[in-house]
Design an enzyme around this catalytic site. Structure first.
Site, mmCIF file in Angstrom:
data_model
loop_
_atom_site.group_PDB
_atom_site.id
_atom_site.type_symbol
_atom_site.label_atom_id
_atom_site.label_comp_id
_atom_site.label_asym_id
_atom_site.label_seq_id
_atom_site.Cartn_x
_atom_site.Cartn_y
_atom_site.Cartn_z
ATOM 1 N N ALA A 120 -40.650 36.127 15.902
ATOM 2 C CA ALA A 120 -41.059 37.579 15.534
ATOM 3 C C ALA A 120 -41.764 38.293 14.995
ATOM 4 O O ALA A 120 -42.565 39.226 14.922
ATOM 5 C CB ALA A 120 -39.599 37.921 15.075
ATOM 6 N N ASN A 186 -37.353 31.368 9.983
ATOM 7 C CA ASN A 186 -37.806 30.946 10.959
ATOM 8 C C ASN A 186 -38.781 30.938 11.226
ATOM 9 O O ASN A 186 -39.901 30.217 11.376
ATOM 10 C CB ASN A 186 -37.515 30.371 12.503
ATOM 11 C CG ASN A 186 -35.611 29.817 12.137
ATOM 12 O OD1 ASN A 186 -35.570 29.010 12.186
ATOM 13 N ND2 ASN A 186 -34.210 30.756 12.366
ATOM 14 N N HIS A 216 -42.598 42.415 9.082
ATOM 15 C CA HIS A 216 -43.082 41.147 8.551
ATOM 16 C C HIS A 216 -44.723 40.930 8.263
ATOM 17 O O HIS A 216 -45.096 41.715 9.613
ATOM 18 C CB HIS A 216 -43.340 40.406 9.881
ATOM 19 C CG HIS A 216 -41.705 39.444 10.532
ATOM 20 N ND1 HIS A 216 -40.707 39.051 9.914
ATOM 21 C CD2 HIS A 216 -41.170 40.769 11.863
ATOM 22 C CE1 HIS A 216 -39.614 39.089 10.865
ATOM 23 N NE2 HIS A 216 -40.130 40.241 11.768
HETATM 24 N N1 LIG Z 1 -38.530 32.359 15.157
HETATM 25 C C1 LIG Z 1 -38.043 32.923 15.214
HETATM 26 O O1 LIG Z 1 -38.713 34.276 15.285
HETATM 27 C C2 LIG Z 1 -36.444 33.246 15.169
HETATM 28 C C3 LIG Z 1 -35.445 32.320 15.591
HETATM 29 N N2 LIG Z 1 -34.185 33.060 15.507
HETATM 30 C C4 LIG Z 1 -33.270 31.609 15.850
HETATM 31 O O2 LIG Z 1 -32.932 31.959 17.404
HETATM 32 C C5 LIG Z 1 -31.437 31.660 17.113
HETATM 33 C C6 LIG Z 1 -30.435 32.846 18.098
HETATM 34 O O3 LIG Z 1 -30.611 34.423 17.504
HETATM 35 P P1 LIG Z 1 -29.642 34.808 18.047
HETATM 36 O O4 LIG Z 1 -29.767 34.638 19.635
HETATM 37 O O5 LIG Z 1 -29.601 36.077 17.781
HETATM 38 O O6 LIG Z 1 -28.494 34.479 17.629
HETATM 39 P P2 LIG Z 1 -26.328 34.210 17.787
HETATM 40 O O7 LIG Z 1 -25.910 34.567 16.542
HETATM 41 O O8 LIG Z 1 -26.480 35.789 18.503
HETATM 42 O O9 LIG Z 1 -26.464 33.256 19.099
HETATM 43 C C7 LIG Z 1 -26.487 32.148 18.432
HETATM 44 C C8 LIG Z 1 -25.717 31.708 19.731
HETATM 45 O O10 LIG Z 1 -25.985 29.856 20.058
HETATM 46 C C9 LIG Z 1 -24.860 29.356 19.462
HETATM 47 N N3 LIG Z 1 -24.704 27.663 19.415
HETATM 48 C C10 LIG Z 1 -24.405 27.394 18.212
HETATM 49 N N4 LIG Z 1 -24.818 26.682 18.005
HETATM 50 C C11 LIG Z 1 -24.934 25.662 18.904
HETATM 51 C C12 LIG Z 1 -25.068 24.737 19.260
HETATM 52 N N5 LIG Z 1 -24.224 23.370 18.924
HETATM 53 N N6 LIG Z 1 -24.875 24.454 20.851
HETATM 54 C C13 LIG Z 1 -24.940 25.602 21.634
HETATM 55 N N7 LIG Z 1 -24.595 25.826 21.077
HETATM 56 C C14 LIG Z 1 -24.448 26.631 20.212
HETATM 57 C C15 LIG Z 1 -23.809 30.144 19.510
HETATM 58 O O11 LIG Z 1 -22.097 30.553 20.525
HETATM 59 C C16 LIG Z 1 -24.632 31.113 20.116
HETATM 60 O O12 LIG Z 1 -23.701 32.111 21.721
HETATM 61 C C17 LIG Z 1 -30.998 31.851 15.871
HETATM 62 O O13 LIG Z 1 -29.731 31.206 15.209
HETATM 63 C C18 LIG Z 1 -32.371 31.377 15.155
HETATM 64 O O14 LIG Z 1 -32.099 30.128 14.427
HETATM 65 C C19 LIG Z 1 -33.552 34.092 15.594
HETATM 66 C C20 LIG Z 1 -34.086 35.091 15.076
HETATM 67 C C21 LIG Z 1 -36.454 35.208 15.239
HETATM 68 O O1 LIG Z 2 -36.291 38.075 14.112
HETATM 69 C C1 LIG Z 2 -36.394 38.373 13.191
HETATM 70 O O2 LIG Z 2 -36.863 38.663 12.745
HETATM 71 C C2 LIG Z 2 -36.854 36.418 12.244
HETATM 72 C C3 LIG Z 2 -35.702 35.744 11.990
HETATM 73 O O3 LIG Z 2 -34.753 36.132 11.986
HETATM 74 C C4 LIG Z 2 -35.795 34.420 11.769
HETATM 75 O O4 LIG Z 2 -37.348 34.300 12.081
HETATM 76 O O5 LIG Z 2 -34.826 33.133 12.236
#
Ligand SMILES: NC(=O)C1=CN([C@@H]2O[C@H](COP(=O)(O)OP(=O)(O)OC[C@H]3O[C@@H](n4cnc5c(N)ncnc54)[C@H](O)[C@@H]3O)[C@@H](O)[C@H]2O)C=CC1
Ligand SMILES: O=C([O-])CC(=O)C(=O)O
Length: 263
Positions: A120, A186, A216
């Site tokens: 992000a 994250n 951010h």
């Molecule tokens: N680096 C960054 O900027 C960001 C990182 N993230 C990370 O990305 C992840 C995903 O974000 P979203 O899609 O919005 O979340 P979300 O909650 O909509 O989707 C997560 C998916 O992963 C699945 N899941 C959970 N545990 C699992 C496992 N052990 N094996 C396989 N699938 C599994 C869930 O069933 C769900 O469908 C967040 O949990 C967060 O850790 C999120 C936003 C920003």
């Molecule tokens: O998507 C964002 O704004 C950031 C976030 O959730 C993360 O870092 O896990």
């Protein structure tokens, strides 16, 4: 045609899938056992839905983790052991030192790359380059609407009903933030790994009832000078915790699979 595998198929993965370039096909979804049945029906026959790396039928060109920190910990090493390069968004999992070392070792042993995605935020390249000469200070400030913090550890720190203005509810290190807020911080871990590390990166988290987007703000100072970046990110419609730019950073990796010229 290149192929990609998604670990997790939630809000972010759905957005990336919707926007995949024509020359990249989603071949496999590694889903949680709870969602595997309905995803098998939704995906049809052309995409394999599995719940373990052991069940992988077709080795993709790359795997992208979008499953949360626990999902990365469950599947990341096995993916690398199948010689599959791995893109990561749940970077907060690197706060677990033992896991971080094992993941890194697996990549080295199997000669494959781990891509820590910018997610992000922007400016990871600059922070990382600046760290080579020396950084004296890195601060990350994450500001989101109260609904984006709900359901996290923030519930213990914020009285949502009485919140009338922007309120700092957490100050600490990137290690603490990414551990306490695994679905929201994250980026704090990503900034830390690029810069001065998980224990030296300062983090401030804010709940702001006037916002409908995620802000951010990054400040880094060092030998190179000073960097200040602010991103006003629109969240994904399906998940207010996740900024759409995070999905686009995973999409960027899908584009890069087949690019000779990388930027
Ligand atoms: N680096 C960054 O900027 C960001 C990182 N993230 C990370 O990305 C992840 C995903 O974000 P979203 O899609 O919005 O979340 P979300 O909650 O909509 O989707 C997560 C998916 O992963 C699945 N899941 C959970 N545990 C699992 C496992 N052990 N094996 C396989 N699938 C599994 C869930 O069933 C769900 O469908 C967040 O949990 C967060 O850790 C999120 C936003 C920003
Ligand atoms: O998507 C964002 O704004 C950031 C976030 O959730 C993360 O870092 O896990």
């Amino acid at each position: 045609m290149k192929t990609v595998m998604f670990i997790g198929y939630g809000s972010m993965a759905r957005k990336v899938h919707e926007m995949l370039p024509k020359n990249v096909k989603l071949s496999t979804v590694l889903a949680s056992p709870r969602s595997a049945n309905h995803l098998t029906i939704e995906m049809g026959e052309s995409i394999n839905v599995i719940t373990s790396v052991d069940d992988l039928l077709e080795v993709p060109d790359i795997a992208i983790e979008m499953a949360g920190q626990d999902g990365l910990k469950e599947h990341g090493i096995k993916i690398l052991e199948r010689n599959i390069p791995l893109g990561i968004v749940s970077v907060g999992a690197f706060t677990d030192e033992k896991f971080a070392i094992s993941l890194h070792d697996a990549a080295k042993r199997h000669g494959v790359k781990i891509h820590i995605l910018a997610g992000a935020v922007a400016g990871i390249d600059g922070i990382n380059a600046a760290s080579l000469a020396g950084l004296s200070k890195v601060i990350y400030q994450g500001r989101k609407s109260p609904s984006s913090w709900k359901g996290s550890y923030a519930d213990k720190l914020i009285d949502y009903d009485s919140l009338k203005k922007a309120t700092v509810f957490f100050t600490g290190t990137a290690r603490e933030a990414a551990t306490l807020f695994p679905a929201n911080s994250n980026v704090a871990a990503t900034i830390a790994l690029a810069g001065v590390g998980l224990d030296e990166t300062q983090v401030e988290l804010i709940a702001d009832p006037t916002l409908s987007h995620n802000i951010h703000h990054i400040i880094a100072e060092g030998i190179f000078g000073k960097l200040e970046i602010s991103i006003t990110g629109l969240p994904l419609a399906e998940n207010p915790k996740t900024s759409s730019l995070a999905a686009f950073s995973a999409l960027r990796l899908c584009h890069q699979i087949d690019q000779a010229l990388q930027i």
